[in-house]
Motif scaffolding. Sequence first.
Motif, PDB file in Angstrom:
ATOM      1  N   GLY A 103      41.956  60.830  -9.979  1.00 24.32           N
ATOM      2  CA  GLY A 103      42.001  62.074  -9.551  1.00 24.32           C
ATOM      3  C   GLY A 103      43.524  62.703  -9.622  1.00 24.32           C
ATOM      4  N   ALA A 104      43.649  63.759  -8.854  1.00 22.33           N
ATOM      5  CA  ALA A 104      44.857  64.687  -9.103  1.00 22.33           C
ATOM      6  C   ALA A 104      45.918  63.953  -8.625  1.00 22.33           C
ATOM      7  CB  ALA A 104      44.461  66.090  -8.290  1.00 22.33           C
ATOM      8  N   VAL A 105      47.028  64.117  -9.435  1.00 14.96           N
ATOM      9  CA  VAL A 105      48.412  63.570  -8.678  1.00 14.96           C
ATOM     10  C   VAL A 105      48.970  64.813  -7.961  1.00 14.96           C
ATOM     11  CG1 VAL A 105      48.753  62.143 -11.009  1.00 14.96           C
ATOM     12  CG2 VAL A 105      49.470  64.455 -10.905  1.00 14.96           C
ATOM     13  N   PRO A 106      49.833  64.413  -6.943  1.00 14.36           N
ATOM     14  CA  PRO A 106      50.417  65.006  -5.984  1.00 14.36           C
ATOM     15  C   PRO A 106      50.993  66.465  -6.288  1.00 14.36           C
ATOM     16  CG  PRO A 106      50.948  62.897  -5.326  1.00 14.36           C
ATOM     17  CD  PRO A 106      50.391  62.781  -6.771  1.00 14.36           C
ATOM     18  N   GLN A 107      51.699  66.143  -7.838  1.00 11.71           N
ATOM     19  CA  GLN A 107      52.411  67.458  -8.083  1.00 11.71           C
ATOM     20  C   GLN A 107      51.507  68.209  -8.862  1.00 11.71           C
ATOM     21  OE1 GLN A 107      52.597  64.291  -9.308  1.00 11.71           O
ATOM     22  NE2 GLN A 107      53.302  63.951 -11.401  1.00 11.71           N
ATOM     23  N   ASP A 108      50.401  68.192  -8.964  1.00 12.12           N
ATOM     24  CA  ASP A 108      49.413  68.940 -10.096  1.00 12.12           C
ATOM     25  C   ASP A 108      48.987  70.447  -9.170  1.00 12.12           C
ATOM     26  OD1 ASP A 108      47.943  70.202 -11.628  1.00 12.12           O
ATOM     27  OD2 ASP A 108      46.468  68.595 -11.841  1.00 12.12           O
ATOM     28  N   LYS A 109      49.860  71.337  -9.371  1.00 10.54           N
ATOM     29  CA  LYS A 109      49.461  72.542  -8.676  1.00 10.54           C
ATOM     30  C   LYS A 109      48.284  73.264  -8.962  1.00 10.54           C
ATOM     31  CE  LYS A 109      53.246  71.958  -6.404  1.00 10.54           C
ATOM     32  NZ  LYS A 109      53.148  71.229  -4.996  1.00 10.54           N
ATOM     33  N   MET A 110      47.689  72.752 -10.199  1.00 10.55           N
ATOM     34  CA  MET A 110      46.460  73.424 -10.887  1.00 10.55           C
ATOM     35  C   MET A 110      45.114  72.822 -10.225  1.00 10.55           C
ATOM     36  SD  MET A 110      47.272  76.243 -12.463  1.00 10.55           S
ATOM     37  CE  MET A 110      45.757  76.403 -13.656  1.00 10.55           C
ATOM     38  N   ALA A 111      45.229  71.688  -9.589  1.00 13.33           N
ATOM     39  CA  ALA A 111      44.262  70.769  -9.435  1.00 13.33           C
ATOM     40  C   ALA A 111      43.265  71.520  -8.282  1.00 13.33           C
ATOM     41  CB  ALA A 111      44.844  69.488  -8.672  1.00 13.33           C
ATOM     42  N   MET A 112      41.842  70.970  -8.671  1.00 11.28           N
ATOM     43  CA  MET A 112      40.807  71.773  -7.763  1.00 11.28           C
ATOM     44  C   MET A 112      40.332  70.915  -6.869  1.00 11.28           C
ATOM     45  SD  MET A 112      38.960  73.605 -11.175  1.00 11.28           S
ATOM     46  CE  MET A 112      37.692  74.695 -10.029  1.00 11.28           C
ATOM     47  N   ASP A 113      39.829  71.443  -5.923  1.00 10.57           N
ATOM     48  CA  ASP A 113      39.131  70.533  -4.920  1.00 10.57           C
ATOM     49  C   ASP A 113      38.333  69.344  -5.348  1.00 10.57           C
ATOM     50  OD1 ASP A 113      40.483  72.126  -2.955  1.00 10.57           O
ATOM     51  OD2 ASP A 113      38.703  73.149  -2.206  1.00 10.57           O
ATOM     52  N   HIS A 114      37.537  69.420  -6.267  1.00  9.00           N
ATOM     53  CA  HIS A 114      36.610  68.404  -6.842  1.00  9.00           C
ATOM     54  C   HIS A 114      37.429  67.232  -7.535  1.00  9.00           C
ATOM     55  CE1 HIS A 114      35.238  70.214 -10.975  1.00  9.00           C
ATOM     56  NE2 HIS A 114      36.579  70.267 -10.861  1.00  9.00           N
ATOM     57  N   GLU A 115      38.945  67.448  -7.693  1.00  9.24           N
ATOM     58  CA  GLU A 115      39.778  66.462  -8.359  1.00  9.24           C
ATOM     59  C   GLU A 115      40.334  65.591  -7.262  1.00  9.24           C
ATOM     60  OE1 GLU A 115      42.279  68.195 -11.044  1.00  9.24           O
ATOM     61  OE2 GLU A 115      40.954  69.854 -11.486  1.00  9.24           O
ATOM     62  N   LYS A 116      39.810  65.646  -6.133  1.00 12.44           N
ATOM     63  CA  LYS A 116      40.557  65.041  -4.782  1.00 12.44           C
ATOM     64  C   LYS A 116      39.586  64.752  -3.810  1.00 12.44           C
ATOM     65  CE  LYS A 116      43.979  68.676  -5.001  1.00 12.44           C
ATOM     66  NZ  LYS A 116      44.611  69.939  -4.373  1.00 12.44           N
ATOM     67  N   PRO A 117      39.951  63.831  -3.061  1.00 15.79           N
ATOM     68  CA  PRO A 117      41.179  63.011  -2.965  1.00 15.79           C
ATOM     69  C   PRO A 117      41.347  61.877  -3.867  1.00 15.79           C
ATOM     70  CG  PRO A 117      39.753  61.977  -1.402  1.00 15.79           C
ATOM     71  CD  PRO A 117      38.948  63.260  -1.875  1.00 15.79           C
ATOM     72  N   ALA A 118      42.581  61.550  -4.382  1.00 19.40           N
ATOM     73  CA  ALA A 118      42.784  60.735  -5.329  1.00 19.40           C
ATOM     74  C   ALA A 118      42.395  59.330  -4.626  1.00 19.40           C
ATOM     75  CB  ALA A 118      44.347  60.660  -5.717  1.00 19.40           C
ATOM     76  N   HIS A 119      41.968  58.302  -5.563  1.00 17.31           N
ATOM     77  CA  HIS A 119      41.306  57.209  -4.926  1.00 17.31           C
ATOM     78  C   HIS A 119      41.560  55.932  -6.041  1.00 17.31           C
ATOM     79  CE1 HIS A 119      38.088  59.496  -6.963  1.00 17.31           C
ATOM     80  NE2 HIS A 119      38.029  58.371  -7.545  1.00 17.31           N
ATOM     81  N   LYS A 120      41.708  54.678  -5.424  1.00 15.55           N
ATOM     82  CA  LYS A 120      42.048  53.650  -6.229  1.00 15.55           C
ATOM     83  C   LYS A 120      40.618  53.223  -6.793  1.00 15.55           C
ATOM     84  CE  LYS A 120      45.898  51.872  -3.687  1.00 15.55           C
ATOM     85  NZ  LYS A 120      46.344  50.388  -2.925  1.00 15.55           N
ATOM     86  N   VAL A 121      40.734  52.888  -8.398  1.00 11.99           N
ATOM     87  CA  VAL A 121      39.657  52.318  -9.060  1.00 11.99           C
ATOM     88  C   VAL A 121      40.114  51.199  -9.776  1.00 11.99           C
ATOM     89  CG1 VAL A 121      38.283  53.010 -11.116  1.00 11.99           C
ATOM     90  CG2 VAL A 121      38.544  54.577  -9.093  1.00 11.99           C
ATOM     91  N   LYS A 122      39.330  50.181  -9.872  1.00 10.16           N
ATOM     92  CA  LYS A 122      39.570  49.081 -11.022  1.00 10.16           C
ATOM     93  C   LYS A 122      38.416  49.200 -12.044  1.00 10.16           C
ATOM     94  CE  LYS A 122      41.688  45.494  -8.451  1.00 10.16           C
ATOM     95  NZ  LYS A 122      41.454  44.143  -8.035  1.00 10.16           N
TER      96      LYS A 122
END
Length: 378
Positions: A73-92
């Motif tokens: 998902g979106a990294v905190p500093q990405d000002k272009m990130a859209m709502d459907h790229e959030k929230p960032a989440h842990k994945v394996k």
Amino acid sequence: MQKINVLGALLVLGLMVQCKGDKKSVNKVESNAPITEVTESVVDTTPIIIEKPENIKVPDGMVWIPGGEFIQGAVPQDKMAMDHEKPAHKVKVDGFFMDVTEVTNAQFAKFVKETGYVTVAERAIDWEEMKTQVPEGTPKPHDSILQPGSLTFKKTKTSVPNLYDFSQWWNWTIGANWKQPNGPGSTIKGKDNEPVVQVAYEDALAYCEWAGRRLPTEAEWERAARGNKSESIYFWGDDDSILSQKANTWEGEFPVTNNKADGYEQRAKVKSYPPNDFGLYDMAGNVWEWTSDWYNTNYYNELGAVNGPVVNPQGASTPYNPNMPYAKEKVMRGGSFLCNASYCASYRISSRMASSLDSSLEHLGFRTVATVDMLTAN
């Protein structure tokens, strides 16, 4: 079963959904979005595969993507990130093999020659099936329009004040297909090493079956694209000033003028730009790439609510997009030569968009993956 290009049909019939307001609200989660049963893929304590097993050879044209845990998902500093790229989440994800490049015209041509396969864009359109995928009461278009074809891009002659109405630069073009990607008169002759496009999801699956491969999940795709850049916006870091050196995108005023600062106006040959950390080319720009995940606007919120990393997520169990309620869509990744900072900036690692199953476009292709289980089963 015959298929039709839903997005093309919607354009032809003047039924395109035009999103209003702020760009980041386009994919905002709706309160009535169906539950996607994300919990089915979590709470798995089985160790993941990280390193390539010594007894398995790397398939030709592929590279090993080591398994691991990462933040999707979106990294905190990405000002272009859209709502459907959030929230960032842990994945394996388990380690897997991935094509070094997008599937090329030459590779797809070999598949067609050996199988006689006919792509969705080349098939006759069945109005009875089309009626099930458009609003009830939609009048039947004239037979002259209901002909095999696909979507092609056209520049506009003047600036476009409304970038949410993409019918301004997309045409339903009769005769457009993977062999004539820009419509009748265009050709792939001499373009063996360009990525194949105008392939619907069904076409990509058919190729995968022939090749003994499959499409990547969205999580696998992002793991591969991110490489070792765990906190970066782009696969090379956060510096967008070197974009033209790293990816094939639209540079100039979209969709009027492309200054070709990156060397190309349309599709580029694969390997025209530097690879990422894992040796993968064109994980940003050139053409979008199909993944196997359903597109559901509620999915990332459900992943974000899970305690602990999600293991080998397979995506939402059901598709849902309030902006395209009649289409069943899959997630596509990577952006394309049409991506511009003013429009979508989808050359960012976390960027994701959706396309209906039977849509084929001149900037959408795919690459394949193979897992340890797939290779040891053969």
